[in-house]
Motif scaffolding. Structure first.
Motif, PDB file in Angstrom:
ATOM      1  N   GLU A 259       1.059  -1.315  -0.075  1.00  0.00           N
ATOM      2  CA  GLU A 259       0.105  -0.026   0.250  1.00  0.00           C
ATOM      3  C   GLU A 259       0.850   1.296  -0.031  1.00  0.00           C
ATOM      4  O   GLU A 259       0.450   2.271  -0.656  1.00  0.00           O
ATOM      5  N   VAL A 260       1.999   1.195   0.627  1.00  0.00           N
ATOM      6  CA  VAL A 260       3.019   2.229   0.704  1.00  0.00           C
ATOM      7  C   VAL A 260       3.411   2.662  -0.779  1.00  0.00           C
ATOM      8  O   VAL A 260       3.519   3.791  -1.118  1.00  0.00           O
ATOM      9  N   ALA A 261       3.695   1.677  -1.475  1.00  0.00           N
ATOM     10  CA  ALA A 261       4.221   1.712  -2.597  1.00  0.00           C
ATOM     11  C   ALA A 261       3.263   2.225  -3.762  1.00  0.00           C
ATOM     12  O   ALA A 261       3.911   2.766  -4.573  1.00  0.00           O
ATOM     13  N   VAL A 262       2.097   2.190  -3.538  1.00  0.00           N
ATOM     14  CA  VAL A 262       1.198   2.835  -4.538  1.00  0.00           C
ATOM     15  C   VAL A 262       0.787   4.187  -3.976  1.00  0.00           C
ATOM     16  O   VAL A 262       0.895   5.463  -4.400  1.00  0.00           O
ATOM     17  N   TRP A 263      -0.137   4.281  -2.459  1.00  0.00           N
ATOM     18  CA  TRP A 263      -0.925   5.607  -2.144  1.00  0.00           C
ATOM     19  C   TRP A 263       0.281   6.444  -1.618  1.00  0.00           C
ATOM     20  O   TRP A 263      -0.093   7.696  -1.923  1.00  0.00           O
ATOM     21  N   TYR A 264       1.199   6.129  -0.891  1.00  0.00           N
ATOM     22  CA  TYR A 264       2.147   7.116  -0.326  1.00  0.00           C
ATOM     23  C   TYR A 264       2.942   7.654  -1.416  1.00  0.00           C
ATOM     24  O   TYR A 264       3.233   8.751  -1.534  1.00  0.00           O
ATOM     25  N   ALA A 265       3.582   6.958  -2.254  1.00  0.00           N
ATOM     26  CA  ALA A 265       4.257   7.193  -3.624  1.00  0.00           C
ATOM     27  C   ALA A 265       3.557   8.449  -4.347  1.00  0.00           C
ATOM     28  O   ALA A 265       3.967   9.407  -4.629  1.00  0.00           O
ATOM     29  N   LEU A 266       2.135   7.959  -4.801  1.00  0.00           N
ATOM     30  CA  LEU A 266       1.482   9.074  -5.548  1.00  0.00           C
ATOM     31  C   LEU A 266       1.252  10.379  -4.495  1.00  0.00           C
ATOM     32  O   LEU A 266       1.291  11.543  -5.106  1.00  0.00           O
ATOM     33  N   LEU A 267       0.970  10.367  -3.268  1.00  0.00           N
ATOM     34  CA  LEU A 267       0.638  11.445  -2.508  1.00  0.00           C
ATOM     35  C   LEU A 267       1.898  12.239  -2.503  1.00  0.00           C
ATOM     36  O   LEU A 267       2.021  13.594  -2.604  1.00  0.00           O
ATOM     37  N   VAL A 268       3.164  11.788  -2.105  1.00  0.00           N
ATOM     38  CA  VAL A 268       4.489  12.416  -2.212  1.00  0.00           C
ATOM     39  C   VAL A 268       4.602  13.085  -3.422  1.00  0.00           C
ATOM     40  O   VAL A 268       5.175  14.245  -3.705  1.00  0.00           O
ATOM     41  N   GLY A 269       4.558  12.184  -4.597  1.00  0.00           N
ATOM     42  CA  GLY A 269       4.857  12.741  -5.839  1.00  0.00           C
ATOM     43  C   GLY A 269       4.062  13.912  -6.336  1.00  0.00           C
ATOM     44  O   GLY A 269       4.587  15.044  -6.693  1.00  0.00           O
ATOM     45  N   VAL A 270       2.689  13.987  -6.151  1.00  0.00           N
ATOM     46  CA  VAL A 270       1.808  14.920  -6.676  1.00  0.00           C
ATOM     47  C   VAL A 270       1.738  16.003  -5.849  1.00  0.00           C
ATOM     48  O   VAL A 270       1.841  16.987  -6.051  1.00  0.00           O
ATOM     49  N   GLY A 271       1.846  15.909  -4.165  1.00  0.00           N
ATOM     50  CA  GLY A 271       1.784  16.829  -3.269  1.00  0.00           C
ATOM     51  C   GLY A 271       2.931  17.807  -3.232  1.00  0.00           C
ATOM     52  O   GLY A 271       2.818  18.908  -3.547  1.00  0.00           O
ATOM     53  N   VAL A 272       4.208  17.004  -3.192  1.00  0.00           N
ATOM     54  CA  VAL A 272       5.395  17.696  -3.206  1.00  0.00           C
ATOM     55  C   VAL A 272       5.740  18.645  -4.437  1.00  0.00           C
ATOM     56  O   VAL A 272       6.160  19.861  -4.531  1.00  0.00           O
ATOM     57  N   ALA A 273       5.547  17.920  -5.480  1.00  0.00           N
ATOM     58  CA  ALA A 273       5.794  18.241  -6.885  1.00  0.00           C
ATOM     59  C   ALA A 273       4.712  19.697  -7.073  1.00  0.00           C
ATOM     60  O   ALA A 273       5.158  20.664  -7.853  1.00  0.00           O
ATOM     61  N   GLY A 274       3.612  19.544  -6.686  1.00  0.00           N
ATOM     62  CA  GLY A 274       2.696  20.684  -6.821  1.00  0.00           C
ATOM     63  C   GLY A 274       2.966  21.751  -5.903  1.00  0.00           C
ATOM     64  O   GLY A 274       3.059  23.072  -6.529  1.00  0.00           O
ATOM     65  N   GLY A 275       3.456  21.628  -4.597  1.00  0.00           N
ATOM     66  CA  GLY A 275       4.085  22.838  -3.832  1.00  0.00           C
ATOM     67  C   GLY A 275       5.410  23.401  -4.813  1.00  0.00           C
ATOM     68  O   GLY A 275       5.460  24.755  -4.887  1.00  0.00           O
TER      69      GLY A 275
END
Length: 435
Positions: free
Chosen positions: A268-284
Motif C-alpha cells: 500500500e505504501v508503494a502505491v498510495w504514499y508514492a502518489l501522495l508524495v509525488g503529486v503533493g510535493v511536486a505541486g508545491g
C-alpha cells in the motif's frame, strides 16, 4: 545582486534538455537519500536498530558529511568545471548507495550512508549554478522550481520502487539497483551536459564592474563573509533551516508511522504514499516557483511571505494527519501539507542565485544548504527519532505519533522567522531606494 537579463533572452531547447538531465540527477540524489526511511521497517527487522539509531543515520551522521563537504566542493566548482564535479559526485554516491545494500551490521550501514553524504555534497550546489547560467533572470524561479521537482519525484519513485522491490525480493536489492542506475547517469552527465559560461546571461548595470563574468571567482573568505553579512541571505538560511527541521523529520519517519502505527502495508505504501508524495510535493514546488516569478517582480517580500503562508496553512492539516486513527484518513489530511511544506525551497534558491555574483553562485548555494541542512537534515530526523524513543516507555503503541505532535511548535517558529525575513527584505529595499 545579479542584474536582470533582457526580456528578449529566452531559454532554448538545449537549456531545457540540460534541466531535464540535472533534474533526473536530483531525483537519484533524493531517491538514494530517502531509501533508508522508506525501507526503515524491513531494515529494523533485519539489523535490529531503534528509532533513535535510524534518526541518527538519516540525520546527524549523514548531514555531518553532506553539509560540511558541500562548502569545499562549492569552492572548487566555482573555479573549475561544474559539470565534471557533478558527474564525479553522482558516481561516488551511487557506489555508496549500492554498498548500503551489502551492509550486514549497523556500523557498516552508517559508514556507507556517510559516504553517500560525501558524494551528495557535490550534487545540488553545482546544479543550481549551471541552471542559473542556462536560464536568464525572470525565468530562473520557474526553472529552479522544476529542478526542485527532484525531491518529490525521487521520494515518490523511492517509495514505489523501494517498497515494491523490498516486498517482492529484499531491501538490499533496492539499494544495489539504484546504485547501478546512478553510475550510468553519472556517465550521461559527463558526456551530454556542456559547461555554460559563468554569468553569461547576466547583464551588469552601467558602471558596475562587480558583475563582470570573466573576473576570477572571489576567495572563499570573501564569499563566506559576504553571504553571512547579508541579513536577507542569513535570515532566509535560518528560516529554511527551521522549516527543514520539520520536513526532514517527517520524510524520515512518515512511512514507519504509517506502517507501524496506522496499519499500512509495504504494498500500500508503494502505491498510495508514492502518489501522495509525488503529486503533493511536486505541486508545491511548481506553484511556489510560478508565484515567485510573478510576485517577486512587484515586491521582494514575496520570497518570505510565500513560505510563511504555506506553512501557516499546513499546521491544522498536519495536526489532523497525526491524529487520524487509520492510514486512509491520515493520507487525506497529509496531502495538502505535503505540498505546503515545500513552499520555501524555490523562493530560497531563487533569492540566493539572484542576490550574489555569478562566480559566487555555487559556493553561495552551498552555504545556503549548509545552514539549512545542518539544522534541518542534521537535527530534524535525529530529534524525531530520539523523541519516539523517549515516548516508548509511556506510549509503546504510538510513540511516533506523540513525537510527531511535538513538531507543531516548530511550524509556528518557522512562520515567525519568515515573517521576520519579510521585514528585513522591506528594510533593505527602503535603504537601497534612498538617494
Amino acid at each position: 545582486m545579479a542584474a536582470v537579463a533582457p526580456a528578449a533572452v529566452r531559454p532554448g531547447p538545449r537549456a531545457w534538455f540540460v534541466l531535464a538531465i540535472l533534474c533526473f540527477v536530483y531525483v537519484l540524489n533524493f531517491l538514494d537519500r530517502q531509501l533508508l526511511s522508506i525501507l526503515a521497517k524491513p531494515i529494523q527487522d533485519d539489523l535490529g536498530v531503534t528509532d533513535g539509531q535510524l534518526g541518527l543515520i538519516g540525520g546527524l551522521y549523514f548531514a555531518m558529511f553532506y553539509c560540511v563537504l558541500a562548502i569545499p566542493v562549492g569552492w572548487l566548482a566555482d573555479r573549475t568545471n561544474r559539470v565534471k564535479v557533478l558527474s564525479l559526485a553522482c558516481g561516488l554516491w551511487s557506489v555508496a548507495t549500492a554498498a548500503c545494500g551489502m551492509a550486514s551490521t549497523y556500523p557498516q550501514l552508517v559508514l556507507a550512508r556517510m559516504t553517500v553524504g560525501v558524494g551528495e555534497a557535490g550534487g545540488v550546489p553545482p546544479s543550481y549554478a549551471i541552471i542559473s547560467d542556462y536560464f536568464p533572470s525572470g525565468t530562473r524561479g520557474t526553472a529552479l522550481g522544476l529542478y526542485n521537482l527532484g525531491p518529490p519525484i525521487g521520494a515518490a519513485l523511492g517509495v514505489a520502487f523501494g517498497a515494491s522491490v523490498a516486498a517482492a525480493y529484499s531491501w538490499r536489492l533496492a539499494f544495489i539497483w539504484v546504485g547501478v542506475i546512478g553510475l550510468v547517469t553519472a556517465a550521461v552527465v559527463w558526456i551530454c551536459v556542456r559547461e555554460p559560461r559563468k554569468g553569461g546571461l547576466d547583464v551588469p548595470p552601467a558602471g558596475d564592474r562587480g558583475m563582470h563574468v570573466d573576473e576570477p571567482a572571489p576567495g572563499f573568505r570573501e564569499t563566506f563573509k559576504a553571504f553571512f553579512a547579508n541579513p536577507v541571505l542569513r535570515g532566509m538560511s535560518l528560516a529554511c533551516g527551521a522549516t527543514q527541521f520539520i520536513t526532514y523529520g517527517v520524510l524520515n519517519f512518515t512511512v514507519l508511522l504509517l506502517m507501524r502505527e496506522k496499519g499500512m502495508t509495504l504494498e500500500e505504501v508503494a502505491v498510495w504514499y508514492a502518489l501522495l508524495v509525488g503529486v503533493g510535493v511536486a505541486g508545491g514546488m511548481i506553484l511556489s516557483g510560478r508565484l515567485i516569478d510573478r510576485l517577486a517582480k512587484r515586491s521582494r517580500t514575496a520570497y518570505a511571505y510565500i513560505p510563511a503562508v504555506g506553512l501557516a496553512l499546513a499546521i491544522p492539516l498536519f495536526a489532523a494527519f497525526v491524529w487520524a486513527d487509520s492510514w486512509q484518513l491520515a493520507m487525506v489530511f497529509l496531502f495538502l501539507p505535503t505540498g505546503l511544506n515545500y513552499f520555501y525551497l524555490s523562493p530560497a534558491v531563487t533569492l540566493v542565485q539572484e542576490e550574489v555574483r555569478p562566480n559566487q553562485r555555487v559556493l553561495s548555494g552551498a552555504l545556503l544548504l549548509l545552514v539549512m541542512n545542518l539544522i534541518g537534515l542534521g537535527l530534524g530526523p535525529t530529534y524525531l527519532g530520539a523523541a519516539s524513543d523517549f515516548f516508548m516507555a509511556t506510549h509503546p503503541d504510538n510513540s511516533l505519533q506523540m513525537a510527531f505532535y511535538t513538531l507543531i511548535p516548530f511550524y509556528v517558529l518557522a512562520v515567525a522567522m519568515f515573517l521576520m525575513l519579510a521585514r528585513t527584505i522591506r528594510r533593505q529595499a527602503e535603504q537601497e531606494a534612498r538617494p
